[in-house]
Design a protein around this motif. Structure first.
Motif, PDB file in Angstrom:
ATOM      1  N   VAL A 150       0.885  -1.157   0.000  1.00  0.00           N
ATOM      2  CA  VAL A 150       0.000   0.000   0.000  1.00  0.00           C
ATOM      3  C   VAL A 150       0.926   1.212   0.000  1.00  0.00           C
ATOM      4  O   VAL A 150       1.710   1.402   0.937  1.00  0.00           O
ATOM      5  N   VAL A 170      -1.789   0.104   7.691  1.00  0.00           N
ATOM      6  CA  VAL A 170      -3.017  -0.275   6.995  1.00  0.00           C
ATOM      7  C   VAL A 170      -3.345  -1.734   7.324  1.00  0.00           C
ATOM      8  O   VAL A 170      -2.512  -2.619   7.145  1.00  0.00           O
ATOM      9  N   VAL A 172      -5.029  -5.201   6.494  1.00  0.00           N
ATOM     10  CA  VAL A 172      -5.437  -5.927   5.293  1.00  0.00           C
ATOM     11  C   VAL A 172      -6.054  -7.250   5.727  1.00  0.00           C
ATOM     12  O   VAL A 172      -5.417  -8.029   6.439  1.00  0.00           O
ATOM     13  N   THR A 188       0.366  -3.352   7.275  1.00  0.00           N
ATOM     14  CA  THR A 188       1.520  -2.880   6.509  1.00  0.00           C
ATOM     15  C   THR A 188       2.602  -2.325   7.423  1.00  0.00           C
ATOM     16  O   THR A 188       2.313  -1.709   8.451  1.00  0.00           O
ATOM     17  N   PHE A 208      -9.038  -3.283   2.778  1.00  0.00           N
ATOM     18  CA  PHE A 208      -8.018  -2.435   3.390  1.00  0.00           C
ATOM     19  C   PHE A 208      -8.680  -1.407   4.315  1.00  0.00           C
ATOM     20  O   PHE A 208      -9.638  -0.738   3.925  1.00  0.00           O
ATOM     21  N   ILE A 216      -7.928   4.778   0.936  1.00  0.00           N
ATOM     22  CA  ILE A 216      -7.561   3.710   0.004  1.00  0.00           C
ATOM     23  C   ILE A 216      -8.203   3.985  -1.359  1.00  0.00           C
ATOM     24  O   ILE A 216      -9.369   4.356  -1.452  1.00  0.00           O
ATOM     25  N   ASP A 225     -12.533   0.244  -1.052  1.00  0.00           N
ATOM     26  CA  ASP A 225     -11.496  -0.117  -0.089  1.00  0.00           C
ATOM     27  C   ASP A 225     -11.154  -1.591  -0.173  1.00  0.00           C
ATOM     28  O   ASP A 225     -10.549  -2.143   0.739  1.00  0.00           O
ATOM     29  N   HIS A 226     -11.552  -2.256  -1.268  1.00  0.00           N
ATOM     30  CA  HIS A 226     -11.290  -3.686  -1.423  1.00  0.00           C
ATOM     31  C   HIS A 226     -10.970  -3.993  -2.886  1.00  0.00           C
ATOM     32  O   HIS A 226     -11.301  -3.220  -3.782  1.00  0.00           O
TER      33      HIS A 226
END
Length: 315
Positions: A150, A170, A172, A188, A208, A216, A225-226
């Motif tokens: 990211v 972030v 995930v 992350t 995310f 994002i 966001d995905h």
């Protein structure tokens, strides 16, 4: 002579018009096809059977309905049977046929294989929209890791290089493609790198959640966001997913409650032994108290003077 030639040409054209109209009005069969696998999951090297349902939706008989082409992956030894040799299908009729094959190692690596193909009749096809079909053959058992970055970017199509700053913190989450089953979770690091361990081969969904101040930019237009991802077993361990995120203003906290009145505007609390205090009305109660005391003192003084006068008169 010219008149005869013109008349002859006109006769040819007139004779051709009915034939042309007949060709234009000549209907064609309309072949529709659907298919389904015999099992929900397969092992590597297992034989599968696909049942194919073919229907002639038109009022015209279809001549030699047959396989005309297609594509496949993760399968071997596909046998199309009657779909290869062809068969006639009367108007409005339906016929069921089968094809077979075996899954291979590629299907195991990717979590699935597939077979896709097209059918047609020798006397044409009225609608090309529904004469193509495909079947996915799920092959479970393989697992592998999936990693990505990211990184900081101003748009969904921003590019990544090893020098691009990452976005730390972030979260995930990897789930099944339908979002119902959670597989793994990661966060992350300072480079924006994440790695999800032991995901099942096949399609997964990555979601995310960025820390405050970041948005994002996933999806086709950066609106989500995905993003979907594909896990391939025995594949390279190099990161495969690259998702940009941009800085955004941090929302201000809601206004705090009004400050309590200052001590100067609040009457001091009475001690337990002081008894009930006066209500705070905003009037200058101290001035009234002093005036009352003065009045009481004056009354006492007048009473004493009057008493002395009575004593003096009596004497």
């Amino acid at each position: 002579m010219r008149a005869l030639a013109a008349a002859a040409l006109a006769g040819v054209l007139v004779a051709a018009l009915p034939a042309t109209a007949a060709l234009a009005a000549d209907p064609k069969p309309d072949i529709a096809v659907t298919s389904a696998a015999d099992k929900a999951n397969y092992a590597e090297g297992e034989t599968f059977t696909i049942t194919v349902t073919v229907k002639n939706k038109s009022s015209v008989d279809a001549k030699r309905v047959h396989y005309t082409g297609g594509d496949s992956e993760g399968v071997d030894d596909v046998v199309y049977g009657e779909l290869s040799t062809g068969f006639d299908l009367a108007a409005g009729a339906t016929k069921t046929v089968q094809l077979t094959g075996k899954t291979n190692h590629v299907a195991w690596q990717r979590g699935y294989g597939y077979v896709a193909f097209e059918l047609a009749a020798d006397n044409g096809e009225a609608n090309d929209a529904d004469n193509i079909t495909s079947v996915r053959l799920m092959v479970a058992g393989a697992f592998d890791d999936l990693g990505g970055y990211v990184f900081q970017g101003e748009s969904y199509d921003a590019g990544w290089t090893p020098q691009t700053p990452g976005v730390e913190g972030v979260k995930v989450v990897a789930t099944s493609a339908d979002g119902k089953t959670k597989y793994a979770e990661a966060t992350t690091d300072a480079r924006g790198l994440f790695r999800l361990a032991q995901l099942p081969a096949g399609e997964v969904l990555l979601t995310f959640t960025a820390p405050a101040g970041w948005k994002i930019l996933a999806g086709e237009n950066g609106e989500y966001d995905h993003t979907p991802a594909l896990v391939i077993a025995d594949d390279s361990d190099e990161p495969q997913i690259y998702v940009p995120a941009k800085k955004v203003p941090v929302s201000s906290p809601s206004a705090s409650p009004s400050a309590s009145p200052s001590a100067s505007s609040v009457a001091p609390s009475a001690s337990p032994s002081a008894g009930p205090g006066l209500p705070v009305t905003g009037d200058n109660t101290m001035l009234f108290a002093v005036a009352g005391a003065v009045a009481v003192a004056a009354g006492i003084a007048l009473a004493l003077v009057a008493r002395r006068r009575r004593v003096h008169l009596q004497a």
